[in-house]
Write a protein that holds these residues in place. Structure first.
Motif, PDB file in Angstrom:
ATOM      1  N   CYS A  19       0.838  -1.204   0.000  1.00  0.00           N
ATOM      2  CA  CYS A  19       0.000   0.000   0.000  1.00  0.00           C
ATOM      3  C   CYS A  19       0.871   1.251   0.000  1.00  0.00           C
ATOM      4  CB  CYS A  19      -0.872   0.072   1.259  1.00  0.00           C
ATOM      5  SG  CYS A  19      -2.266  -1.017   1.247  1.00  0.00           S
ATOM      6  N   ILE A  20       1.847   1.257   0.885  1.00  0.00           N
ATOM      7  CA  ILE A  20       2.726   2.428   1.019  1.00  0.00           C
ATOM      8  C   ILE A  20       3.481   2.670  -0.284  1.00  0.00           C
ATOM      9  CG2 ILE A  20       4.729   3.364   2.277  1.00  0.00           C
ATOM     10  CD1 ILE A  20       3.654   1.670   4.720  1.00  0.00           C
ATOM     11  N   LYS A  21       3.995   1.582  -0.881  1.00  0.00           N
ATOM     12  CA  LYS A  21       4.734   1.705  -2.144  1.00  0.00           C
ATOM     13  C   LYS A  21       3.862   2.306  -3.240  1.00  0.00           C
ATOM     14  CE  LYS A  21       8.262  -1.914  -2.572  1.00  0.00           C
ATOM     15  NZ  LYS A  21       8.419  -3.274  -3.130  1.00  0.00           N
ATOM     16  N   ASN A  22       2.653   1.793  -3.352  1.00  0.00           N
ATOM     17  CA  ASN A  22       1.733   2.319  -4.374  1.00  0.00           C
ATOM     18  C   ASN A  22       1.468   3.795  -4.158  1.00  0.00           C
ATOM     19  OD1 ASN A  22       0.996   0.281  -6.290  1.00  0.00           O
ATOM     20  ND2 ASN A  22      -0.138  -0.787  -4.683  1.00  0.00           N
ATOM     21  N   LEU A  23       1.194   4.175  -2.896  1.00  0.00           N
ATOM     22  CA  LEU A  23       0.902   5.579  -2.602  1.00  0.00           C
ATOM     23  C   LEU A  23       2.113   6.453  -2.906  1.00  0.00           C
ATOM     24  CD1 LEU A  23      -1.159   5.098   0.675  1.00  0.00           C
ATOM     25  CD2 LEU A  23      -2.010   6.063  -1.470  1.00  0.00           C
ATOM     26  N   GLN A  24       3.295   5.977  -2.521  1.00  0.00           N
ATOM     27  CA  GLN A  24       4.510   6.780  -2.764  1.00  0.00           C
ATOM     28  C   GLN A  24       4.756   6.965  -4.257  1.00  0.00           C
ATOM     29  OE1 GLN A  24       7.415   4.642  -0.433  1.00  0.00           O
ATOM     30  NE2 GLN A  24       7.207   6.034   1.322  1.00  0.00           N
ATOM     31  N   LYS A  77      -2.661  13.378  -6.789  1.00  0.00           N
ATOM     32  CA  LYS A  77      -3.048  13.833  -5.452  1.00  0.00           C
ATOM     33  C   LYS A  77      -3.794  12.722  -4.713  1.00  0.00           C
ATOM     34  CE  LYS A  77      -3.674  18.634  -6.934  1.00  0.00           C
ATOM     35  NZ  LYS A  77      -4.725  19.526  -7.466  1.00  0.00           N
ATOM     36  N   ILE A  78      -3.548  12.621  -3.427  1.00  0.00           N
ATOM     37  CA  ILE A  78      -4.238  11.632  -2.601  1.00  0.00           C
ATOM     38  C   ILE A  78      -5.056  12.381  -1.545  1.00  0.00           C
ATOM     39  CG2 ILE A  78      -3.963   9.644  -1.035  1.00  0.00           C
ATOM     40  CD1 ILE A  78      -2.912   9.011  -3.851  1.00  0.00           C
ATOM     41  N   SER A  79      -6.353  12.066  -1.453  1.00  0.00           N
ATOM     42  CA  SER A  79      -7.182  12.668  -0.397  1.00  0.00           C
ATOM     43  C   SER A  79      -7.721  11.592   0.533  1.00  0.00           C
ATOM     44  CB  SER A  79      -8.390  13.417  -0.952  1.00  0.00           C
ATOM     45  OG  SER A  79      -8.139  13.964  -2.189  1.00  0.00           O
ATOM     46  N   ILE A  80      -7.905  11.988   1.774  1.00  0.00           N
ATOM     47  CA  ILE A  80      -8.487  11.087   2.762  1.00  0.00           C
ATOM     48  C   ILE A  80      -9.987  11.374   2.846  1.00  0.00           C
ATOM     49  CG2 ILE A  80      -8.379  10.252   5.141  1.00  0.00           C
ATOM     50  CD1 ILE A  80      -5.744   9.955   3.504  1.00  0.00           C
ATOM     51  N   ASP A  81     -10.780  10.385   2.474  1.00  0.00           N
ATOM     52  CA  ASP A  81     -12.240  10.521   2.426  1.00  0.00           C
ATOM     53  C   ASP A  81     -12.858  10.174   3.778  1.00  0.00           C
ATOM     54  OD1 ASP A  81     -14.721  10.938   1.309  1.00  0.00           O
ATOM     55  OD2 ASP A  81     -14.493   9.430  -0.262  1.00  0.00           O
ATOM     56  N   ASP A  82     -14.040  10.700   4.029  1.00  0.00           N
ATOM     57  CA  ASP A  82     -14.824  10.378   5.232  1.00  0.00           C
ATOM     58  C   ASP A  82     -14.003  10.590   6.499  1.00  0.00           C
ATOM     59  OD1 ASP A  82     -16.607   9.567   3.321  1.00  0.00           O
ATOM     60  OD2 ASP A  82     -16.402   7.427   3.718  1.00  0.00           O
ATOM     61  N   SER A  86      -0.822  23.616   9.019  1.00  0.00           N
ATOM     62  CA  SER A  86       0.612  23.547   9.291  1.00  0.00           C
ATOM     63  C   SER A  86       1.288  22.476   8.431  1.00  0.00           C
ATOM     64  CB  SER A  86       0.864  23.287  10.782  1.00  0.00           C
ATOM     65  OG  SER A  86       0.521  21.951  11.095  1.00  0.00           O
ATOM     66  N   SER A  87       0.507  21.557   7.896  1.00  0.00           N
ATOM     67  CA  SER A  87       1.086  20.489   7.059  1.00  0.00           C
ATOM     68  C   SER A  87       0.760  20.679   5.583  1.00  0.00           C
ATOM     69  CB  SER A  87       0.548  19.130   7.499  1.00  0.00           C
ATOM     70  OG  SER A  87       0.526  19.030   8.888  1.00  0.00           O
ATOM     71  N   HIS A  88       0.202  21.842   5.237  1.00  0.00           N
ATOM     72  CA  HIS A  88      -0.179  22.135   3.857  1.00  0.00           C
ATOM     73  C   HIS A  88      -1.137  21.100   3.289  1.00  0.00           C
ATOM     74  CE1 HIS A  88       2.799  25.281   3.980  1.00  0.00           C
ATOM     75  NE2 HIS A  88       3.649  24.387   4.475  1.00  0.00           N
ATOM     76  N   ILE A  89      -2.069  20.671   4.104  1.00  0.00           N
ATOM     77  CA  ILE A  89      -3.114  19.746   3.659  1.00  0.00           C
ATOM     78  C   ILE A  89      -4.407  20.555   3.553  1.00  0.00           C
ATOM     79  CG2 ILE A  89      -4.475  17.702   4.269  1.00  0.00           C
ATOM     80  CD1 ILE A  89      -2.068  16.761   5.997  1.00  0.00           C
ATOM     81  N   ASN A 137       3.227  14.827   7.314  1.00  0.00           N
ATOM     82  CA  ASN A 137       4.433  14.325   6.657  1.00  0.00           C
ATOM     83  C   ASN A 137       4.167  13.141   5.736  1.00  0.00           C
ATOM     84  OD1 ASN A 137       5.757  16.181   8.383  1.00  0.00           O
ATOM     85  ND2 ASN A 137       5.803  14.603   9.970  1.00  0.00           N
ATOM     86  N   LYS A 138       2.964  12.989   5.251  1.00  0.00           N
ATOM     87  CA  LYS A 138       2.690  11.870   4.352  1.00  0.00           C
ATOM     88  C   LYS A 138       2.335  12.347   2.937  1.00  0.00           C
ATOM     89  CE  LYS A 138       1.764   7.878   7.209  1.00  0.00           C
ATOM     90  NZ  LYS A 138       1.603   8.236   8.632  1.00  0.00           N
ATOM     91  N   ASP A 139       2.497  13.623   2.688  1.00  0.00           N
ATOM     92  CA  ASP A 139       2.289  14.157   1.341  1.00  0.00           C
ATOM     93  C   ASP A 139       0.893  13.979   0.795  1.00  0.00           C
ATOM     94  OD1 ASP A 139       4.691  15.398   0.761  1.00  0.00           O
ATOM     95  OD2 ASP A 139       5.657  13.488   0.255  1.00  0.00           O
TER      96      ASP A 139
END
Ligand code: C2E
Ligand code: MG
Ligand code: MG
Ligand code: MG
Length: 284
Positions: A161-166, A174-179, A227-230, A192-194
């Motif tokens: 999962c981490i490899k795919n996201l990276q 762009k990756i967004s966190i839903d819900d 502060s994390s530019h999210i 720090n997870k971009d």
């Protein structure tokens, strides 16, 4: 990898899809045929900046069943999410929606497309590479593609999962966190997870103008996100008072029936053309 996904899997009964265990495989078989028969389509819900400018469209799957009529995603997504059909749906969504965005760009709108993906996708060894191949094939700018994943998926501590996201993030996707919020994880998990954005779940948005407790929660989320530019997107806004309160709290982007319901492709084109008088073109 799929075993890892299955660890998070709940028994079917808990999904409240209303289907029995015997009915689910039948439904999944039908869904594959449905894609082939063009019964599966997407509706589009705009996401707007605080200043009203449209920044992206979220693609939401719709199954027009020949007998049962329109089946909403909540009735089948959870059942297919851990099967290989999750991959079939995601690639179908990417192909369809990237193709349609090319049409939207020709009308002058420089929007992002937000695609909901399943955690199962991220357990696939070649997921990121296939997505990148697909956008290259269409000459689609990676920064215009947003993949929405629920917080559980993002936090699965799985190497694949981490490899795919990276890989996707490195490419500019762009990756967004839903819900966000319903999984009860802290936003500090995403620092720090971009990731590009978090989408605050509708349950926190409902009556936010009178819910002091949720106001405090959203304020805290926004402080860390800034502060994390999210970016912070509020989902499910239905009332003017909710919208006003969210803007006052400092939310970056808005989504919900109050702005627009999800619309079919033809209708979203019309909706956008009406926006153009006020907001000629969105630029990044
Ligand atoms: P989501 O990604 O969180 O999408 C937001 C849902 O809230 C959508 O429901 C949208 O129609 C609905 N919504 C938006 N604004 C409002 C509002 O103001 N009030 C109310 N009551 N509802 C609002 P929808 O289209 O039924 O989708 C439900 C869920 O199904 C989505 O939640 C997403 O998790 C999943 N989903 C939808 N399309 C896809 C897809 O193509 N692939 C995958 N894997 N999942 C999808
Ligand atoms: Mg979504
Ligand atoms: Mg959501
Ligand atoms: Mg949802």
């Amino acid at each position: 990898a799929l075993n890892e996904a299955k660890k998070h899997q709940k028994p079917y009964q808990q999904y409240h899809s209303g289907l029995s265990n015997a009915e689910i495989p039948v439904l999944l078989g039908q869904f594959q045929n449905a894609i082939r028969n063009n019964e599966v389509d997407f509706h589009y819900q705009p996401i707007v900046h605080a200043n009203g400018e449209v920044c992206s469209l979220e693609a939401l799957v719709r199954w027009n069943h020949p007998v049962k009529g329109l089946i909403p995603p909540d009735h089948f997504i959870t059942d297919l999410e851990f099967t290989r059909i999750a991959n079939i749906l995601t690639y179908y969504s990417l192909e369809t929606n990237i193709g349609r965005m090319e049409k939207i760009y020709r009308t002058g709108f420089n929007l992002d497309i937000a695609i909901n993906i399943s955690i199962t996708n991220l357990f696939q060894v070649d997921f990121a590479d296939r997505v990148i191949d697909l956008i290259h094939k269409h000459h689609f700018p990676a920064h215009h593609l947003e993949l929405e994943i629920t917080e559980r998926g993002f936090l699965a501590n799985d190497l694949q999962c981490i490899k795919n996201l990276q890989t996707l993030i490195r490419e500019g996707v762009k990756i967004s966190i839903d819900d966000f919020g319903v999984g009860f994880t802290s936003i500090s998990n995403f620092q720090n997870k971009d990731i590009s954005a978090i989408k605050i779940d509708k349950s926190f948005v409902d009556d936010i103008h009178i819910n002091k407790n949720n106001q405090t929660i959203i304020e805290g989320i926004i402080a860390i996100a800034k502060s994390s530019h999210i970016a912070v997107i509020a989902e499910g806004i239905e009332k003017k008072l909710e919208k006003e309160k969210l803007l006052e709290l400092g939310v970056d982007c808005l989504q919900g029936y109050y702005i627009s319901k999800p619309l079919d492709f033809k209708t979203i084109l019309k909706w956008l053309s009406k926006q153009s008088s006020t907001y000629p073109q969105t630029k990044k």
